[in-house]
Design a protein around this motif. Structure first.
Motif, mmCIF file in Angstrom:
data_model
loop_
_atom_site.group_PDB
_atom_site.id
_atom_site.type_symbol
_atom_site.label_atom_id
_atom_site.label_comp_id
_atom_site.label_asym_id
_atom_site.label_seq_id
_atom_site.Cartn_x
_atom_site.Cartn_y
_atom_site.Cartn_z
ATOM 1 N N PRO A 224 45.922 29.289 -4.231
ATOM 2 C CA PRO A 224 44.660 28.686 -3.804
ATOM 3 C C PRO A 224 44.472 27.236 -4.231
ATOM 4 C CG PRO A 224 44.291 30.265 -5.580
ATOM 5 C CD PRO A 224 45.711 30.425 -5.158
ATOM 6 N N ASP A 225 45.289 26.753 -5.153
ATOM 7 C CA ASP A 225 45.157 25.365 -5.616
ATOM 8 C C ASP A 225 45.950 24.373 -4.783
ATOM 9 O OD1 ASP A 225 43.461 26.099 -7.689
ATOM 10 O OD2 ASP A 225 45.126 26.461 -9.074
ATOM 11 N N ARG A 226 46.747 24.870 -3.819
ATOM 12 C CA ARG A 226 47.544 23.945 -2.990
ATOM 13 C C ARG A 226 47.384 24.241 -1.492
ATOM 14 N NH1 ARG A 226 53.210 24.295 -4.103
ATOM 15 N NH2 ARG A 226 52.902 26.199 -5.318
ATOM 16 N N LEU A 227 46.272 24.851 -1.131
ATOM 17 C CA LEU A 227 45.943 25.064 0.280
ATOM 18 C C LEU A 227 44.747 24.199 0.647
ATOM 19 C CD1 LEU A 227 46.238 28.936 0.830
ATOM 20 C CD2 LEU A 227 47.895 27.171 1.459
ATOM 21 N N LEU A 228 44.785 23.585 1.839
ATOM 22 C CA LEU A 228 43.725 22.710 2.301
ATOM 23 C C LEU A 228 43.203 23.196 3.651
ATOM 24 C CD1 LEU A 228 45.618 20.946 0.390
ATOM 25 C CD2 LEU A 228 44.869 18.974 1.733
ATOM 26 N N PHE A 229 41.898 23.350 3.760
ATOM 27 C CA PHE A 229 41.288 23.663 5.053
ATOM 28 C C PHE A 229 41.388 22.455 5.981
ATOM 29 C CE2 PHE A 229 37.266 22.718 7.380
ATOM 30 C CZ PHE A 229 37.483 23.551 8.471
ATOM 31 N N GLY A 230 41.825 22.720 7.220
ATOM 32 C CA GLY A 230 41.839 21.674 8.240
ATOM 33 C C GLY A 230 41.525 22.295 9.585
ATOM 34 N N SER A 231 40.787 21.573 10.414
ATOM 35 C CA SER A 231 40.383 22.126 11.708
ATOM 36 C C SER A 231 41.376 21.825 12.821
ATOM 37 C CB SER A 231 39.022 21.555 12.117
ATOM 38 O OG SER A 231 39.134 20.164 12.415
ATOM 39 N N ASP A 232 42.078 20.704 12.712
ATOM 40 C CA ASP A 232 42.894 20.154 13.803
ATOM 41 C C ASP A 232 42.027 19.851 15.026
ATOM 42 O OD1 ASP A 232 45.268 19.126 14.820
ATOM 43 O OD2 ASP A 232 45.902 21.015 15.695
ATOM 44 N N TRP A 233 40.756 19.521 14.801
ATOM 45 C CA TRP A 233 39.883 19.055 15.884
ATOM 46 C C TRP A 233 40.419 17.744 16.437
ATOM 47 C CZ3 TRP A 233 37.086 14.644 16.901
ATOM 48 C CH2 TRP A 233 36.061 14.731 17.845
ATOM 49 N N PRO A 234 40.402 17.502 17.731
ATOM 50 C CA PRO A 234 39.872 18.363 18.790
ATOM 51 C C PRO A 234 40.886 19.342 19.387
ATOM 52 C CG PRO A 234 40.472 16.259 19.722
ATOM 53 C CD PRO A 234 40.775 16.159 18.247
ATOM 54 N N ILE A 264 39.890 25.378 -1.722
ATOM 55 C CA ILE A 264 40.527 25.378 -0.404
ATOM 56 C C ILE A 264 39.679 24.616 0.617
ATOM 57 C CG2 ILE A 264 41.165 26.868 1.547
ATOM 58 C CD1 ILE A 264 42.076 28.957 -0.553
ATOM 59 N N MET A 265 38.374 24.755 0.528
ATOM 60 C CA MET A 265 37.488 24.143 1.526
ATOM 61 C C MET A 265 37.183 22.667 1.254
ATOM 62 S SD MET A 265 37.168 26.484 3.732
ATOM 63 C CE MET A 265 35.973 25.708 4.820
ATOM 64 N N GLY A 266 37.642 22.143 0.129
ATOM 65 C CA GLY A 266 37.345 20.729 -0.102
ATOM 66 C C GLY A 266 38.004 20.081 -1.300
ATOM 67 N N GLN A 267 37.937 20.743 -2.463
ATOM 68 C CA GLN A 267 38.394 20.084 -3.681
ATOM 69 C C GLN A 267 39.887 19.777 -3.662
ATOM 70 O OE1 GLN A 267 36.198 18.967 -6.066
ATOM 71 N NE2 GLN A 267 38.018 17.850 -6.741
ATOM 72 N N ASN A 268 40.684 20.652 -3.059
ATOM 73 C CA ASN A 268 42.129 20.394 -3.002
ATOM 74 C C ASN A 268 42.432 19.157 -2.159
ATOM 75 O OD1 ASN A 268 42.526 22.668 -4.551
ATOM 76 N ND2 ASN A 268 43.159 23.977 -2.847
ATOM 77 N N ALA A 269 41.689 18.964 -1.080
ATOM 78 C CA ALA A 269 41.861 17.766 -0.263
ATOM 79 C C ALA A 269 41.469 16.518 -1.036
ATOM 80 C CB ALA A 269 41.045 17.872 1.023
ATOM 81 N N ILE A 270 40.359 16.617 -1.784
ATOM 82 C CA ILE A 270 39.911 15.491 -2.613
ATOM 83 C C ILE A 270 40.996 15.134 -3.629
ATOM 84 C CG2 ILE A 270 38.251 14.799 -4.367
ATOM 85 C CD1 ILE A 270 36.176 16.557 -2.843
#
Length: 275
Positions: A224-234, A264-270
């Motif tokens: 869980p410390d190396r997964l990042l949420f991404g939408s791939d929008w659009p 996963i929803m934000g801190q890892n990306a930060i």
């Protein structure tokens, strides 16, 4: 804070965006910051990382301009030709832009399965660490073997696998992808974006149950410390909408601790992109 670690902007051009085929016709139009701002407000997203969709310096400059004008764009993953002889000078020039966090090459579009291991490309990757730039790895499963060798060569470089390496979910391809993803996940400098999953399944008939084994595998491989949420929008719009894309991920991580979910929803990306 919720950060979408992977989305795109473009001014649609039929030649430049010829990869958008007839099945993806819904995204044959412009997608700009004002479009995404509305979507983010509807879905309680605090910011994003905008990723290149075209392999030109003009694309990098276009994204930087959008980021300057829109505070919700927290970081940029641009493009430079990492094979260029003057790559050091190019990176030094771009290092003055605080929102430019890293680079990506569309390796999935290269015919050579060992493209990542070409000497001139390796030379460019070796120059990134000096400027604290990240590198997004965009590949297909048949390029995972070369990717494993590639990331082992740069143990201090921050890498992230885009779209869980695009397994052929629609065709049920799993075992070979899973074996190599576990090996890559053992390299602690490599992260993974849980993005682009619905578009590797059948656009119209995918189900969470079909995708869950792939998510479970990357959770095991990267933690869980190396997964990042991404939408791939659009791009995600061809297989649903933003809310469905976000809900799929939050459903998958619902059994984790609140701290792990927030990571996963934000801190890892930060942390990864130094936002």
């Amino acid at each position: 804070m919720i950060i979408d670690s992977h989305q795109h902007f473009w001014q649609y051009d039929s030649k430049k965006h010829e990869w958008i085929d007839d099945q993806m016709a819904i995204i044959r139009r412009d997608f700009l910051a004002e479009d995404l701002d509305k979507v983010f407000q509807e879905n309680q997203i605090d910011g994003c990382v905008a990723v290149q969709a075209d392999q030109t310096l003009a694309e990098t400059d276009f994204l930087l301009e959008l980021a300057t004008e829109n505070d919700f764009i927290k970081g940029i993953v641009g493009w430079v030709d990492l094979r260029a002889e003057n790559i050091e000078g190019i990176l030094q020039m771009y290092s003055s832009f605080s929102k430019l966090k890293g680079f990506r090459h569309v390796v999935q579009g290269e015919l050579d399965p060992n493209f990542l291991l070409r000497p001139e490309f390796l030379r460019g990757i070796a120059a990134l660490e000096k400027y604290n730039f990240t590198y997004d790895i965009l590949i297909f499963p048949h390029q995972l073997g070369a990717t494993l060798e590639f990331v082992k060569k740069f143990p201090k470089q921050k890498f992230v696998i885009d779209h869980i390496a695009k397994p052929y979910i629609k065709d049920g391809f799993y075992d070979g992808w899973a074996t190599l993803m576990l090996a890559i996940g053992a390299q602690k400098n490599v992260y993974c974006k849980i993005s682009g999953m619905t578009t590797e399944a059948d656009y119209d008939s995918w189900s969470p149950e079909q995708i869950k084994p792939y998510f479970d595998l990357v959770l095991k491989a990267f933690g869980p410390d190396r997964l990042l949420f991404g939408s791939d929008w659009p791009v995600c719009l061809v297989a649903g909408n933003y809310t469905k894309t976000k809900d799929l991920v939050t459903q998958f991580i619902g059994h984790l601790t609140p701290e792990q979910q927030n990571a996963i929803m934000g801190q890892n990306a930060i942390n990864f992109y130094n936002l």
